[in-house]
Design a protein around this motif. Structure first.
Motif, PDB file in Angstrom:
ATOM      1  N   SER A  80       6.496  -1.341   1.202  1.00  0.00           N
ATOM      2  CA  SER A  80       7.092  -1.092  -0.109  1.00  0.00           C
ATOM      3  C   SER A  80       7.246   0.386  -0.431  1.00  0.00           C
ATOM      4  O   SER A  80       8.056   0.752  -1.273  1.00  0.00           O
ATOM      5  CB  SER A  80       6.254  -1.763  -1.199  1.00  0.00           C
ATOM      6  OG  SER A  80       4.993  -1.135  -1.279  1.00  0.00           O
ATOM      7  N   ASN A  81       6.460   1.238   0.184  1.00  0.00           N
ATOM      8  CA  ASN A  81       6.552   2.663  -0.087  1.00  0.00           C
ATOM      9  C   ASN A  81       7.963   3.158   0.266  1.00  0.00           C
ATOM     10  O   ASN A  81       8.438   2.896   1.364  1.00  0.00           O
ATOM     11  CB  ASN A  81       5.501   3.415   0.734  1.00  0.00           C
ATOM     12  CG  ASN A  81       5.328   4.844   0.302  1.00  0.00           C
ATOM     13  OD1 ASN A  81       6.141   5.395  -0.435  1.00  0.00           O
ATOM     14  ND2 ASN A  81       4.278   5.477   0.766  1.00  0.00           N
ATOM     15  N   SER A  93       0.837  -1.190   0.000  1.00  0.00           N
ATOM     16  CA  SER A  93       0.000   0.000   0.000  1.00  0.00           C
ATOM     17  C   SER A  93       0.880   1.251   0.000  1.00  0.00           C
ATOM     18  O   SER A  93       1.908   1.311   0.661  1.00  0.00           O
ATOM     19  CB  SER A  93      -0.887  -0.011   1.238  1.00  0.00           C
ATOM     20  OG  SER A  93      -1.601   1.183   1.325  1.00  0.00           O
ATOM     21  N   ASN A  94       0.453   2.266  -0.740  1.00  0.00           N
ATOM     22  CA  ASN A  94       1.197   3.523  -0.769  1.00  0.00           C
ATOM     23  C   ASN A  94       0.823   4.449   0.381  1.00  0.00           C
ATOM     24  O   ASN A  94       1.582   5.324   0.745  1.00  0.00           O
ATOM     25  CB  ASN A  94       0.958   4.256  -2.092  1.00  0.00           C
ATOM     26  CG  ASN A  94       1.756   3.659  -3.211  1.00  0.00           C
ATOM     27  OD1 ASN A  94       2.813   3.089  -2.981  1.00  0.00           O
ATOM     28  ND2 ASN A  94       1.248   3.765  -4.418  1.00  0.00           N
ATOM     29  N   ASP A 106      16.961  -2.536   0.814  1.00  0.00           N
ATOM     30  CA  ASP A 106      16.279  -2.621  -0.476  1.00  0.00           C
ATOM     31  C   ASP A 106      14.994  -3.426  -0.299  1.00  0.00           C
ATOM     32  O   ASP A 106      14.990  -4.644  -0.393  1.00  0.00           O
ATOM     33  CB  ASP A 106      17.198  -3.267  -1.506  1.00  0.00           C
ATOM     34  CG  ASP A 106      16.619  -3.220  -2.901  1.00  0.00           C
ATOM     35  OD1 ASP A 106      15.537  -2.635  -3.093  1.00  0.00           O
ATOM     36  OD2 ASP A 106      17.252  -3.785  -3.816  1.00  0.00           O
ATOM     37  N   THR A 107      13.898  -2.723  -0.038  1.00  0.00           N
ATOM     38  CA  THR A 107      12.635  -3.403   0.239  1.00  0.00           C
ATOM     39  C   THR A 107      12.034  -4.044  -1.003  1.00  0.00           C
ATOM     40  O   THR A 107      11.344  -5.052  -0.891  1.00  0.00           O
ATOM     41  CB  THR A 107      11.619  -2.429   0.867  1.00  0.00           C
ATOM     42  OG1 THR A 107      11.465  -1.297   0.023  1.00  0.00           O
ATOM     43  CG2 THR A 107      12.074  -1.996   2.239  1.00  0.00           C
ATOM     44  N   THR A 108      12.293  -3.499  -2.185  1.00  0.00           N
ATOM     45  CA  THR A 108      11.754  -4.116  -3.400  1.00  0.00           C
ATOM     46  C   THR A 108      12.386  -5.492  -3.637  1.00  0.00           C
ATOM     47  O   THR A 108      11.702  -6.434  -4.029  1.00  0.00           O
ATOM     48  CB  THR A 108      11.974  -3.226  -4.640  1.00  0.00           C
ATOM     49  OG1 THR A 108      13.363  -2.884  -4.739  1.00  0.00           O
ATOM     50  CG2 THR A 108      11.149  -1.967  -4.546  1.00  0.00           C
ATOM     51  N   TYR A 109      13.674  -5.613  -3.381  1.00  0.00           N
ATOM     52  CA  TYR A 109      14.332  -6.911  -3.511  1.00  0.00           C
ATOM     53  C   TYR A 109      13.800  -7.892  -2.472  1.00  0.00           C
ATOM     54  O   TYR A 109      13.552  -9.060  -2.768  1.00  0.00           O
ATOM     55  CB  TYR A 109      15.852  -6.762  -3.362  1.00  0.00           C
ATOM     56  CG  TYR A 109      16.577  -8.079  -3.394  1.00  0.00           C
ATOM     57  CD1 TYR A 109      16.721  -8.765  -4.593  1.00  0.00           C
ATOM     58  CD2 TYR A 109      17.093  -8.634  -2.234  1.00  0.00           C
ATOM     59  CE1 TYR A 109      17.368  -9.991  -4.629  1.00  0.00           C
ATOM     60  CE2 TYR A 109      17.738  -9.855  -2.269  1.00  0.00           C
ATOM     61  CZ  TYR A 109      17.883 -10.520  -3.465  1.00  0.00           C
ATOM     62  OH  TYR A 109      18.519 -11.732  -3.496  1.00  0.00           O
ATOM     63  N   LEU A 110      13.612  -7.408  -1.260  1.00  0.00           N
ATOM     64  CA  LEU A 110      13.103  -8.259  -0.180  1.00  0.00           C
ATOM     65  C   LEU A 110      11.680  -8.740  -0.492  1.00  0.00           C
ATOM     66  O   LEU A 110      11.354  -9.913  -0.285  1.00  0.00           O
ATOM     67  CB  LEU A 110      13.140  -7.485   1.135  1.00  0.00           C
ATOM     68  CG  LEU A 110      12.940  -8.252   2.419  1.00  0.00           C
ATOM     69  CD1 LEU A 110      13.949  -9.396   2.543  1.00  0.00           C
ATOM     70  CD2 LEU A 110      13.074  -7.333   3.606  1.00  0.00           C
TER      71      LEU A 110
END
Length: 150
Positions: free
Chosen positions: A50-51, A29-30, A107-111
């Protein structure tokens, strides 16, 4: 450092450090991190947001789902200073009062892609430790036994 059951080890900055275990989950969620971190359904879990900028709205007490924070850890990419006129408290200060650790500069996108590919897995946060293999085996044992810690 964040140690995952899959063997992935990630170094990051930790605020309010305490040793804890939990199931690694994410939310894409943003908006609404105040509602997300106070949601009782995230009990005993490590929450990845992810934001890229978390904290810019602060904590608004009217938006809390419950006054008890149930997550064991929050993982964010970058912490922002709040600039909202409705803000009752800063996120960092609020989580410090509740003794909830924050992992940042990660790096939350990688996680999140790792969680999507491998699935739900257990994780822990530790300071520098020589027994990484033993910790990973213990996390796998916890997942096999379906043991969840508060």
């Amino acid at each position: 450092m964040l140690i995952l059951e899959s063997g992935l080890i990630m170094n990051s900055k930790i605020i309010n450090f305490k040793n804890s275990y939990g199931e690694l989950v994410f939310n894409i969620s943003n908006l609404g991190y105040t509602e997300i971190i106070s949601d009782p359904s995230y009990k005993s879990q490590f929450l990845v947001l992810s934001n890229p900028h978390i904290g810019n709205n602060g904590i608004i007490y009217q938006d809390l789902q419950s006054f008890k924070i149930n997550i064991n850890l929050i993982i964010i990419n970058c912490y922002s200073i709040s600039s909202n006129f409705r803000c009752n408290d800063k996120l960092f200060i609020y989580l410090k009062k509740k003794k909830i650790p924050i992992l940042t500069n990660l790096d939350t996108t990688y996680l999140i892609s790792n969680i999507k590919n491998i699935g739900s897995q257990f994780a822990t946060i530790k300071k520098k430790n020589k027994n990484k293999i033993l910790i990973i085996k213990y996390l796998r044992f916890l997942n096999n036994q379906k043991i969840y810690y508060d």
